[in-house]
Structure formats: C-alpha cells, structure tokens
Design a protein around this motif. Structure first.
Motif, PDB file in Angstrom:
ATOM      1  N   ASN A 288       7.508  12.956   1.937  1.00  9.27           N
ATOM      2  CA  ASN A 288       8.800  13.626   1.860  1.00  9.27           C
ATOM      3  C   ASN A 288       9.386  13.381   0.473  1.00  9.27           C
ATOM      4  O   ASN A 288       9.763  12.253   0.149  1.00  9.27           O
ATOM      5  N   PHE A 289       9.427  14.411  -0.362  1.00 12.34           N
ATOM      6  CA  PHE A 289       9.963  14.262  -1.711  1.00 12.34           C
ATOM      7  C   PHE A 289      11.493  14.311  -1.660  1.00 12.34           C
ATOM      8  O   PHE A 289      12.074  15.266  -1.163  1.00 12.34           O
ATOM      9  N   ILE A 290      12.126  13.281  -2.180  1.00  9.89           N
ATOM     10  CA  ILE A 290      13.573  13.192  -2.242  1.00  9.89           C
ATOM     11  C   ILE A 290      14.022  13.696  -3.609  1.00  9.89           C
ATOM     12  O   ILE A 290      13.610  13.175  -4.652  1.00  9.89           O
TER      13      ILE A 290
ATOM     14  N   LEU B 183       0.831  -1.200   0.000  1.00  5.58           N
ATOM     15  CA  LEU B 183       0.000   0.000   0.000  1.00  5.58           C
ATOM     16  C   LEU B 183       0.867   1.252   0.000  1.00  5.58           C
ATOM     17  O   LEU B 183       0.635   2.184  -0.777  1.00  5.58           O
ATOM     18  N   ILE B 184       1.885   1.271   0.858  1.00  4.40           N
ATOM     19  CA  ILE B 184       2.774   2.433   0.922  1.00  4.40           C
ATOM     20  C   ILE B 184       3.531   2.598  -0.394  1.00  4.40           C
ATOM     21  O   ILE B 184       3.714   3.718  -0.887  1.00  4.40           O
ATOM     22  N   ALA B 185       3.983   1.481  -0.987  1.00  5.70           N
ATOM     23  CA  ALA B 185       4.695   1.553  -2.268  1.00  5.70           C
ATOM     24  C   ALA B 185       3.810   2.154  -3.350  1.00  5.70           C
ATOM     25  O   ALA B 185       4.257   2.967  -4.163  1.00  5.70           O
ATOM     26  N   GLU B 186       2.533   1.768  -3.375  1.00  3.19           N
ATOM     27  CA  GLU B 186       1.605   2.318  -4.369  1.00  3.19           C
ATOM     28  C   GLU B 186       1.349   3.794  -4.104  1.00  3.19           C
ATOM     29  O   GLU B 186       1.254   4.603  -5.040  1.00  3.19           O
ATOM     30  N   MET B 187       1.251   4.183  -2.836  1.00  2.25           N
ATOM     31  CA  MET B 187       1.065   5.592  -2.501  1.00  2.25           C
ATOM     32  C   MET B 187       2.271   6.417  -2.941  1.00  2.25           C
ATOM     33  O   MET B 187       2.124   7.534  -3.461  1.00  2.25           O
ATOM     34  N   GLU B 188       3.478   5.873  -2.738  1.00  2.00           N
ATOM     35  CA  GLU B 188       4.690   6.565  -3.169  1.00  2.00           C
ATOM     36  C   GLU B 188       4.710   6.744  -4.685  1.00  2.00           C
ATOM     37  O   GLU B 188       5.115   7.787  -5.199  1.00  2.00           O
TER      38      GLU B 188
END
Length: 254
Positions: free
Chosen positions: A246-248, A221-226
């Motif tokens: 947090n945009f890298i 889920l977090i990977a898809e959100m990223e």
C-alpha cells in the motif's frame, strides 16, 4: 614560567574557526528567526501575495543555510586534511602488521584445523569406548541378577555409572585452542561463523517463508521490503502498484 602564565597560554588558544564569520552569520540567523516568527504569527497563508512573499523568505532562509554550510565546510577542511595526514602516517605503520597478521593467522588456522580433526577422531574413539563399557556393564548387571549375586550386582551398577559418566564426557564437542608460549598473549581458538547464500527462486521463496514466520526476522524483513518497494516506486519507470504493498502518498513543498 609560572602557573598563571601557563594557564593563560592554554586559555588563549584560538577557536578552530573565524569568530567574526560566526558572529556575522549569527546576526543574519537572528534576523531571519524574527522574520520567521512574524510569519508563524499569521497562522495560515490566505492570499497569493503572502504566499509569494513567504516563498521569497524561504529562499532567503535556504540561501543563509547554504552560506552557513559553505563556511562550515571551509573552516573544517584544514582539520579534515590534518586528520587525513594523521591517519595516513599511522596506517602506514599498521598496514604491514595487518597483512602479515592475516597471513600468519591463516597458517595458524591450518594447524588448529588439523588439531580439531584429530580431536574429533579422539572423541569418536572415546564415544565408541563408552558404548562398549555401557554394553559390558549391562551384561554384567544381567548376569548378577540371574545369579542373584548382590556383590556382583553392586559392581555392575558402579560400572554402569562410570560408563555413563564417560559417555557424557565423550558426547561433548571437541574444543581446540592455541595458548601463549610466554603467557603474555591471549589464547586463540577456532571460531565458527556462517554466511547465508540462497540459490534459485524456489529456495528464495522457502527462505522468505521461514524468515517471515520467524519472530526475530519478521519486522526487519518487512522494513527491508518496504524500502525496496519505495525505491522501485520512485524509479522513473517504476511500478505504480505492487501486490501486497500500500503506497502512502506524501506531499511537500519544494
């Protein structure tokens, strides 16, 4: 024709590309590789002149890469067309079977569903009968205890065991299938699958909370959100900030 001649025919099969083209490209790649090693030996670019020359070298490397890719695609195209022709010839045979198979499986599915409904009804009758037997066995046990009748009590206990066994069997889910008439086909059974559908923002938030807390769903889920956040940031009119993200910043030369 002898075995040696047969072996010679096999070993003389031409490669599926022009060997001379590959040899010429290999010569160019070796030249560029040697030049690249010389640049690597510098360790760092410290002058504008070297930066401009390195830019020219990278342009040559890109041009060579494109040239190789162009030749690769050109050499591969006849094989792609041949593969497409093979697919077309055989798919023309499988499509009718797929279509009729889909329709006939739907017909069989209707039959199996009706069979399942009847099996569920039978299970309900069995569960009801098991409850009746358990109640009757309990009544007999109490009567035997009150009468202090050891034989009647033993019979009541056996009846209770039999009723519990029937209740356990009745509690199992009904299973239906269709076997093969000839024995040559596989047994087909009804399969149950689920497709999730979320309606409305409030339901989406509830589902999000569950998935975020679920150990097996959290990382995907977090990977898809990223991925979605990165795509939003790259849009021409995309946000520069997203709460919780947090945009890298990654910089590269292009």
């Amino acid at each position: 024709m002898d075995d040696q001649a047969m072996a010679g025919m096999g070993h003389n099969a031409p490669p599926p590309y022009d060997p001379q083209v590959v040899a010429d490209l290999e010569t160019r790649v070796r030249e560029l590789s040697e030049a690249g090693k010389a640049w690597l030996a510098l360790g760092a670019i410290e002058t504008e002149e070297n930066a401009e020359k390195l830019n020219d070298f990278l342009s040559q490397a890109r041009q060579a890469h494109k040239q190789i890719e162009d030749h690769r695609k050109k050499a591969k195209q006849p094989h792609l067309e041949a593969g497409a022709a093979v697919d077309s010839a055989f798919k023309a045979l499988t499509v009718p079977l797929t279509e009729i198979g889909t329709t006939l499986k739907q017909m069989l599915g209707v039959f199996v569903e009706a069979k399942r409904v009847e099996a569920e009804r039978q299970k309900a009758r069995e569960r009801e009968e098991a409850r009746r037997k358990e109640a009757e066995a309990e009544r007999l046990r109490k009567e035997a205890e009150e009468a202090d009748d050891a034989i009647a009590l033993a019979r009541a206990e056996e009846a209770q065991k039999s009723a519990k066994k029937a209740s356990k069997a009745a509690a199992k889910d009904a299973k239906v299938n269709v076997s093969s008439a000839s024995g040559g086909g596989r047994t087909m059974a009804e399969r149950v699958s689920y497709t999730a559908k979320i309606d409305g923002d409030s339901n989406a938030r509830r589902a999000f909370g569950f998935l975020l807390a679920d150990p097996d769903s959290r990382e995907p889920l977090i990977a898809e959100m990223e991925r979605l956040a990165s795509a939003a940031r790259r849009r021409k009119d995309g946000p520069t900030e997203i709460n919780g993200v947090n945009f890298i910043e990654n910089r590269s030369i292009a």
